[in-house]
Motif scaffolding. Structure first.
Motif, short mmCIF file in Angstrom:
data_model
loop_
_atom_site.label_atom_id
_atom_site.label_comp_id
_atom_site.label_asym_id
_atom_site.label_seq_id
_atom_site.Cartn_x
_atom_site.Cartn_y
_atom_site.Cartn_z
N ILE A 130 44.07 80.58 47.27
CA ILE A 130 43.41 80.23 48.53
C ILE A 130 42.27 81.20 48.82
CG2 ILE A 130 43.75 80.14 51.04
CD1 ILE A 130 46.57 79.00 50.42
N THR A 131 42.49 82.49 48.58
CA THR A 131 41.43 83.47 48.78
C THR A 131 40.25 83.19 47.87
OG1 THR A 131 43.07 85.13 49.38
CG2 THR A 131 40.89 85.94 48.77
N TRP A 132 40.50 82.89 46.60
CA TRP A 132 39.44 82.59 45.65
C TRP A 132 38.61 81.39 46.13
CZ3 TRP A 132 38.17 84.96 40.93
CH2 TRP A 132 37.20 84.30 40.18
N ILE A 133 39.30 80.31 46.52
CA ILE A 133 38.60 79.09 46.91
C ILE A 133 37.80 79.30 48.19
CG2 ILE A 133 38.96 76.72 47.71
CD1 ILE A 133 41.32 76.59 45.72
N VAL A 134 38.38 79.99 49.17
CA VAL A 134 37.66 80.24 50.42
C VAL A 134 36.44 81.12 50.16
CG1 VAL A 134 37.82 81.41 52.65
CG2 VAL A 134 39.62 79.84 51.94
N THR A 135 36.60 82.16 49.37
CA THR A 135 35.47 83.04 49.05
C THR A 135 34.38 82.28 48.31
OG1 THR A 135 36.98 84.91 48.90
CG2 THR A 135 34.80 85.21 47.94
N GLN A 136 34.76 81.46 47.35
CA GLN A 136 33.79 80.68 46.60
C GLN A 136 33.05 79.71 47.52
OE1 GLN A 136 35.60 78.33 43.51
NE2 GLN A 136 33.71 78.23 42.34
N THR A 137 33.76 79.10 48.45
CA THR A 137 33.14 78.17 49.38
C THR A 137 32.17 78.88 50.31
OG1 THR A 137 35.13 76.79 49.31
CG2 THR A 137 33.64 76.44 51.16
N VAL A 138 32.57 80.02 50.85
CA VAL A 138 31.70 80.77 51.75
C VAL A 138 30.44 81.24 51.02
CG1 VAL A 138 31.52 82.92 53.08
CG2 VAL A 138 33.52 81.45 53.34
N LEU A 139 30.60 81.78 49.82
CA LEU A 139 29.43 82.24 49.06
C LEU A 139 28.50 81.08 48.71
CD1 LEU A 139 30.96 84.95 46.71
CD2 LEU A 139 29.51 85.29 48.72
N HIS A 140 29.07 79.93 48.38
CA HIS A 140 28.24 78.77 48.07
C HIS A 140 27.51 78.28 49.32
CE1 HIS A 140 26.83 75.22 46.05
NE2 HIS A 140 27.31 74.48 47.04
N ALA A 141 28.18 78.30 50.46
CA ALA A 141 27.54 77.86 51.70
C ALA A 141 26.41 78.79 52.12
CB ALA A 141 28.58 77.76 52.82
N ARG A 142 26.54 80.06 51.80
CA ARG A 142 25.50 81.04 52.16
C ARG A 142 24.38 81.13 51.14
NH1 ARG A 142 29.14 86.12 54.27
NH2 ARG A 142 29.91 85.11 56.16
N SER A 143 24.57 80.55 49.97
CA SER A 143 23.54 80.67 48.93
C SER A 143 22.33 79.82 49.27
CB SER A 143 24.10 80.25 47.57
OG SER A 143 24.31 78.86 47.54
N LYS A 144 21.20 80.26 48.80
CA LYS A 144 19.96 79.53 49.04
C LYS A 144 19.63 78.76 47.77
CE LYS A 144 18.33 82.89 52.32
NZ LYS A 144 17.30 83.84 52.70
#
Length: 146
Positions: A109-123
């Protein structure tokens, strides 16, 4: 490949932090076997997810038309391998299986949430900066008003 590893490390760092907390909690609640179970669970998640992430990044660069299908294949293979691992260690006495399982779930769950947040913040570019400037929408490229 260096940027791929950097991205994986940015995702793996919070997962490792959660694994460290799980190790501390498992060690305090269950003892040494709980701590070992938490470490094994976190390491399994980081290895499985990092290898899958690197494989998908390679496919995205070299064969982008296969990306979606390979994503499904990678995650399916990860689930089958994880099931095989769990079946292989189900009778182990080296570590506590409940702490292992809980750490596994929390780490995923931590991996998926972190991956989602980083993807959402990426330009991510959605416009081709090298595209021809003479083309306009509507099929009027190169035509001028007369």
């Amino acid at each position: 490949m260096q940027s791929d590893m950097r991205e994986v490390l940015r995702i793996a760092t919070p997962t490792a932090a959660v694994g460290a907390i799980a190790t501390l909690v498992g060690g305090l609640v269950v003892g040494g076997k709980g701590a070992i179970g938490a470490v094994v669970g976190c390491v399994v998640v980081i290895l499985f997810m990092a290898l899958g992430q690197l494989a998908l990044q390679w496919v995205a660069k070299s064969m982008p038309h296969l990306f979606q299908g390979m994503g499904l294949l990678v995650y399916s293979v990860q689930l089958v391998l994880l099931l095989g691992l769990i079946m292989a260690i189900r009778n182990t006495t080296l570590f506590d299986l409940q702490v292992f399982a809980l750490t596994l779930v929390v780490s995923v769950i931590t991996w998926i949430v972190t991956q989602t947040v980083l993807h959402a913040r990426s330009k991510t570019l959605y416009v081709d900066p090298d595209g021809e400037s003479g083309k306009t929408p509507g099929g009027t490229e190169g035509k001028h008003d007369q």
